[in-house]
Design an enzyme around this catalytic site. Structure first.
Site, PDB file in Angstrom:
ATOM      1  N   ARG A   1       0.847  -1.197   0.000  1.00 26.35           N
ATOM      2  CA  ARG A   1       0.000   0.000   0.000  1.00 26.35           C
ATOM      3  C   ARG A   1       0.881   1.245   0.000  1.00 26.35           C
ATOM      4  O   ARG A   1       1.069   1.866  -1.037  1.00 26.35           O
ATOM      5  CB  ARG A   1      -0.972  -0.028   1.200  1.00 26.35           C
ATOM      6  N   ASP A   2       1.486   1.593   1.115  1.00 28.55           N
ATOM      7  CA  ASP A   2       2.317   2.808   1.131  1.00 28.55           C
ATOM      8  C   ASP A   2       3.551   2.624   0.244  1.00 28.55           C
ATOM      9  O   ASP A   2       3.969   3.549  -0.454  1.00 28.55           O
ATOM     10  CB  ASP A   2       2.739   3.159   2.563  1.00 28.55           C
TER      11      ASP A   2
ATOM     12  N   TYR B   1      -6.728   4.968  11.054  1.00 31.01           N
ATOM     13  CA  TYR B   1      -5.610   5.908  10.875  1.00 31.01           C
ATOM     14  C   TYR B   1      -6.074   7.293  11.305  1.00 31.01           C
ATOM     15  O   TYR B   1      -7.144   7.746  10.875  1.00 31.01           O
ATOM     16  CB  TYR B   1      -5.259   6.043   9.390  1.00 31.01           C
TER      17      TYR B   1
ATOM     18  N   GLU C   1      -4.813  10.343  10.242  1.00 29.82           N
ATOM     19  CA  GLU C   1      -3.840  10.893   9.291  1.00 29.82           C
ATOM     20  C   GLU C   1      -3.341  12.271   9.743  1.00 29.82           C
ATOM     21  O   GLU C   1      -4.117  13.087  10.235  1.00 29.82           O
ATOM     22  CB  GLU C   1      -4.500  11.003   7.902  1.00 29.82           C
TER      23      GLU C   1
ATOM     24  N   THR D   1       2.580  11.449   9.117  1.00 32.46           N
ATOM     25  CA  THR D   1       2.297  11.439   7.677  1.00 32.46           C
ATOM     26  C   THR D   1       3.331  12.220   6.863  1.00 32.46           C
ATOM     27  O   THR D   1       3.709  11.804   5.777  1.00 32.46           O
ATOM     28  CB  THR D   1       0.884  12.022   7.438  1.00 32.46           C
TER      29      THR D   1
ATOM     30  N   HIS E   1       3.290   4.853  12.560  1.00 31.32           N
ATOM     31  CA  HIS E   1       3.557   4.794  11.119  1.00 31.32           C
ATOM     32  C   HIS E   1       4.525   5.925  10.783  1.00 31.32           C
ATOM     33  O   HIS E   1       4.150   7.095  10.791  1.00 31.32           O
ATOM     34  CB  HIS E   1       2.223   4.957  10.378  1.00 31.32           C
TER      35      HIS E   1
ATOM     36  N   HIS F   1       7.418   8.166   8.599  1.00 31.38           N
ATOM     37  CA  HIS F   1       7.913   8.545   7.264  1.00 31.38           C
ATOM     38  C   HIS F   1       9.302   9.126   7.413  1.00 31.38           C
ATOM     39  O   HIS F   1       9.663   9.685   8.448  1.00 31.38           O
ATOM     40  CB  HIS F   1       6.953   9.518   6.570  1.00 31.38           C
TER      41      HIS F   1
HETATM   42  C1  LIG Z   1      -2.150   7.584   4.545  1.00 34.97           C
HETATM   43  C2  LIG Z   1      -2.012   7.842   3.122  1.00 34.97           C
HETATM   44  O1  LIG Z   1      -0.970   7.708   2.572  1.00 34.97           O
HETATM   45  S1  LIG Z   1      -3.342   8.321   2.238  1.00 34.97           S
HETATM   46  C3  LIG Z   1      -3.252   7.521   0.717  1.00 34.97           C
HETATM   47  C4  LIG Z   1      -4.527   6.916   0.432  1.00 34.97           C
HETATM   48  N1  LIG Z   1      -4.487   6.190  -0.799  1.00 34.97           N
HETATM   49  C5  LIG Z   1      -4.650   6.770  -1.996  1.00 34.97           C
HETATM   50  O2  LIG Z   1      -4.779   7.983  -2.177  1.00 34.97           O
HETATM   51  C6  LIG Z   1      -4.649   5.796  -3.100  1.00 34.97           C
HETATM   52  C7  LIG Z   1      -4.757   6.398  -4.449  1.00 34.97           C
HETATM   53  N2  LIG Z   1      -5.926   7.233  -4.566  1.00 34.97           N
HETATM   54  C8  LIG Z   1      -6.876   7.094  -5.516  1.00 34.97           C
HETATM   55  O3  LIG Z   1      -6.834   6.210  -6.343  1.00 34.97           O
HETATM   56  C9  LIG Z   1      -7.957   8.111  -5.491  1.00 34.97           C
HETATM   57  O4  LIG Z   1      -7.460   9.267  -4.861  1.00 34.97           O
HETATM   58  C10 LIG Z   1      -9.271   7.603  -4.785  1.00 34.97           C
HETATM   59  C11 LIG Z   1      -9.846   6.466  -5.593  1.00 34.97           C
HETATM   60  C12 LIG Z   1      -8.942   7.126  -3.387  1.00 34.97           C
HETATM   61  C13 LIG Z   1     -10.262   8.750  -4.689  1.00 34.97           C
HETATM   62  O5  LIG Z   1     -10.362   9.301  -5.950  1.00 34.97           O
HETATM   63  P1  LIG Z   1     -11.307  10.586  -6.290  1.00 34.97           P
HETATM   64  O6  LIG Z   1     -12.665  10.274  -5.829  1.00 34.97           O
HETATM   65  O7  LIG Z   1     -11.051  10.854  -7.726  1.00 34.97           O
HETATM   66  O8  LIG Z   1     -10.802  11.764  -5.377  1.00 34.97           O
HETATM   67  P2  LIG Z   1      -9.383  12.477  -5.278  1.00 34.97           P
HETATM   68  O9  LIG Z   1      -8.296  11.561  -5.748  1.00 34.97           O
HETATM   69  O10 LIG Z   1      -9.434  13.822  -5.934  1.00 34.97           O
HETATM   70  O11 LIG Z   1      -9.287  12.627  -3.705  1.00 34.97           O
HETATM   71  C14 LIG Z   1      -9.755  13.765  -3.066  1.00 34.97           C
HETATM   72  C15 LIG Z   1     -11.050  13.504  -2.341  1.00 34.97           C
HETATM   73  O12 LIG Z   1     -10.878  12.582  -1.286  1.00 34.97           O
HETATM   74  C16 LIG Z   1     -11.371  13.199  -0.080  1.00 34.97           C
HETATM   75  N3  LIG Z   1     -10.704  12.625   1.045  1.00 34.97           N
HETATM   76  C17 LIG Z   1      -9.496  12.911   1.529  1.00 34.97           C
HETATM   77  N4  LIG Z   1      -9.265  12.153   2.615  1.00 34.97           N
HETATM   78  C18 LIG Z   1     -10.340  11.404   2.810  1.00 34.97           C
HETATM   79  C19 LIG Z   1     -10.713  10.444   3.762  1.00 34.97           C
HETATM   80  N5  LIG Z   1      -9.875  10.098   4.739  1.00 34.97           N
HETATM   81  N6  LIG Z   1     -11.901   9.841   3.651  1.00 34.97           N
HETATM   82  C20 LIG Z   1     -12.731  10.190   2.657  1.00 34.97           C
HETATM   83  N7  LIG Z   1     -12.447  11.074   1.731  1.00 34.97           N
HETATM   84  C21 LIG Z   1     -11.266  11.690   1.802  1.00 34.97           C
HETATM   85  C22 LIG Z   1     -11.119  14.678  -0.288  1.00 34.97           C
HETATM   86  O13 LIG Z   1     -11.865  15.453   0.575  1.00 34.97           O
HETATM   87  C23 LIG Z   1     -11.516  14.831  -1.728  1.00 34.97           C
HETATM   88  O14 LIG Z   1     -12.928  14.887  -1.807  1.00 34.97           O
HETATM   89  P3  LIG Z   1     -13.696  16.058  -2.672  1.00 34.97           P
HETATM   90  O15 LIG Z   1     -13.301  15.762  -4.078  1.00 34.97           O
HETATM   91  O16 LIG Z   1     -15.089  15.808  -2.371  1.00 34.97           O
HETATM   92  O17 LIG Z   1     -13.139  17.351  -2.174  1.00 34.97           O
END
Ligand SMILES: CC(=O)SCCNC(=O)CCNC(=O)[C@H](O)C(C)(C)COP(=O)(O)OP(=O)(O)OC[C@H]1O[C@@H](n2cnc3c(N)ncnc32)[C@H](O)[C@@H]1OP(=O)(O)O
Length: 503
Positions: free
Chosen positions: A6-7, A134, A136, A169, A197, A199
């Site tokens: 994942r990370d 988490y 975050e 983070t 966790h 970094h």
């Molecule tokens: C701890 C960490 O490292 S966090 C890493 C988490 N993993 C990832 O990001 C994996 C890769 N991400 C992705 O494939 C995509 O970002 C997805 C599928 C998760 C979401 O995709 P999308 O719906 O297109 O949204 P996008 O990528 O722009 O992410 C931003 C949205 O997520 C929301 N968001 C951020 N954190 C969270 C959370 N913890 N829970 C829910 N939503 C969240 C933001 O508010 C934003 O929403 P908005 O568009 O309504 O303002």
């Protein structure tokens, strides 16, 4: 908990295909034996869904499904459904651990966010999923908005969350802060399981992990080779040895598989491990200094608790200009060779000379060097033909020129010639000396072969074998050097000595 899949996959340029994820998951669970693995973020892609389903199927069959975790979002149940569809049983729910992230990214108040999380947790439980949470950006939360962090804890402590996962983070903490913040958390919630966790933005991921455990963290997040977003996470192998050797903490990890998993992830990720990366780097069990080899030979004086055997590796003694007699003796022993002190001295001298000219001498080169030094070379004083000095030139548009000075049977001669290449010019100058000064001709050049010794490296040594023929004899000599022309010249001088000795 290992988060390579994942990370680790959030390393720029890294993307694992499903079967690669399965192979890594299988090795982590079955061979390395980490307690838990986090294998993906929910909802990312169809390929990711296939990978998670494959891993869950494997884990189900091997009774390890409770050890497989997937990061999910507070998204009205969509992540929970995605994970449940894959057969997953644990969601690592991503919530906001700092007021800034909560207000500015989600646009919610703490109370609203807590409510959303509680709904998500209830829904996950209703689907049979265990929930870890988490917080975050918790590290910045503790610095800038500790009231928010404790409001979150108060609002969520009683809803059946198994573990609270506290991420640094942005990698902004130092070990003193980790200790302070963990102690604060544990003073308020002594019965709670907290993961840390780390970094590595300040190169403190490992030190911070150690500080977290000292201060009561019950779990650590790591990745193979320290992969992860930006500067990465804490490397699994480093954390493991520190837990065991420095803190006396028992873990389930099979240390002798750490190198193997590192190589697998290095290959799949395309991210090379630095040669000096502890435990898994190429050079970390190689002693270079002759004095170290001598000390090890006497009583392992330069070995610490990180013995290579623990990790299925071997200690090596590098060959080069810093090699002393002891170093070379250890390498010769490894080859099963027992030589006279004078022979060891000659080989040491040769390796030091090569090392001085920046040649990388590998252990695989050693048999060739031994043969090069011992087979053809009579003791120096017995050489009838000695090369006293030479110059070969190479320039665009002009024929190479060779100028040389040799001693033949005690008499000195000089000669010059141009040729089609540097070696050709050198041989023509030699022929001129033999013809004009000694009235003799040299044999014909029959073959000239340049190869890399098997197992050697292209940037290290080359081997030149030259074959000459006169009316009834064949002379074949071989020499090794970092420079091809030098190797050919050395082989030629050996050949001239053979001719003189046979006259
Ligand atoms: C701890 C960490 O490292 S966090 C890493 C988490 N993993 C990832 O990001 C994996 C890769 N991400 C992705 O494939 C995509 O970002 C997805 C599928 C998760 C979401 O995709 P999308 O719906 O297109 O949204 P996008 O990528 O722009 O992410 C931003 C949205 O997520 C929301 N968001 C951020 N954190 C969270 C959370 N913890 N829970 C829910 N939503 C969240 C933001 O508010 C934003 O929403 P908005 O568009 O309504 O303002």
């Amino acid at each position: 908990m290992d988060s390579t899949l994942r990370d680790g996959e959030q390393t720029s340029g890294v993307s694992f295909v499903p079967h690669e994820k399965l192979m890594v998951a299988r090795m982590l669970l079955r061979d390395v034996n980490v307690d838990r693995i986090e294998v993906a973020s929910a909802r990312v892609s169809d390929g990711e869904k296939t990978a998670v389903a494959m891993i869950c199927r494997y884990a189900q069959m091997t009774d390890a499904i409770g050890r497989v975790e997937v990061l999910g979002f507070v998204d009205g149940g969509r992540s929970v459904d995605w994970i449940a569809d894959c057969g997953g049983k644990v969601i690592n729910l991503l919530s906001k651990g700092s007021l800034k992230h909560c207000m500015q990214q989600l646009g919610k108040t703490a109370a609203e966010h807590i409510l959303d999380i509680r709904r998500e947790v209830d829904y996950a439980h209703s689907k049979g999923l265990e929930v870890n949470l988490y917080l975050e950006d918790w590290s910045n939360g503790m610095k800038d908005s500790p009231d928010y962090v404790f409001q979150m804890m108060e609002g969520l402590k009683d809803c059946g969350i198994r573990r609270f996962m506290l991420p640094d983070t942005l990698g902004v903490l130092n070990p003193m802060q980790v200790m302070e913040f963990f102690r604060t958390m544990l003073e308020c919630y002594p019965e709670t399981h907290f993961d840390f966790h780390a970094h590595n933005d300040y190169d403190l991921a490992v030190a911070n992990s150690l500080a977290a455990v000292v201060s009561g963290a019950a779990g650590l997040h790591v990745t193979v080779n320290g992969l992860g977003e930006r500067c990465g996470n804490a490397p699994l192998s480093s954390v493991q040895v520190i837990m065991r050797d420095q803190l006396g903490v028992k873990t389930s990890i099979c240390e002798d598989r750490l190198n193997e998993i590192s190589r697998l992830v290095e290959s799949y990720s395309g991210i090379s491990v630095a040669p000096n990366q502890p435990i898994v780097g190429e050079n970390v069990f190689t002693q270079v200094a002759g004095v170290h080899a001598d000390g090890d030979n006497k009583d392992r004086l330069y070995c610490n608790d990180l013995t290579p055997e623990r990790f299925g590796r071997k200690r090596e003694y590098a060959l080069g200009k810093a090699s002393g007699k002891a170093n070379i003796e250890m390498n010769l022993q490894e080859l099963g060779l027992e030589l006279e002190p004078e022979q060891v001295r000659q080989i040491t001298k040769r390796i030091t000379e090569l090392g001085d000219r920046k040649a990388v001498v590998t252990q695989e080169d050693l048999p060739f060097i031994v043969s090069d030094v011992l087979k053809h070379t009579a003791p120096e004083e017995a050489d009838k033909v000695k090369l006293l000095g030479y110059m070969v030139s190479l320039a665009y548009g002009i024929k190479p020129l060779a100028s040389l000075k040799v001693s033949i049977n005690g008499e000195e001669f000089t000669g010059e010639a141009t040729g089609d290449g540097q070696y050709d010019a050198f041989v023509k100058a030699l022929r001129r000396i033999y013809r004009d000064k000694l009235g003799r001709s040299l044999p014909d050049l029959l073959n000239y072969a340049v190869t890399i010794p098997p197992g050697g490296r292209t940037d290290a040594l080359v081997q030149t074998v030259i074959t000459w023929q006169d009316e009834n004899r064949i002379f074949r000599t071989r020499a090794l050097d970092a420079d091809q022309t030098q190797a050919a010249i050395n082989a030629t001088i050996k050949m001239l000595n053979q001719i003189e000795n046979s006259r």
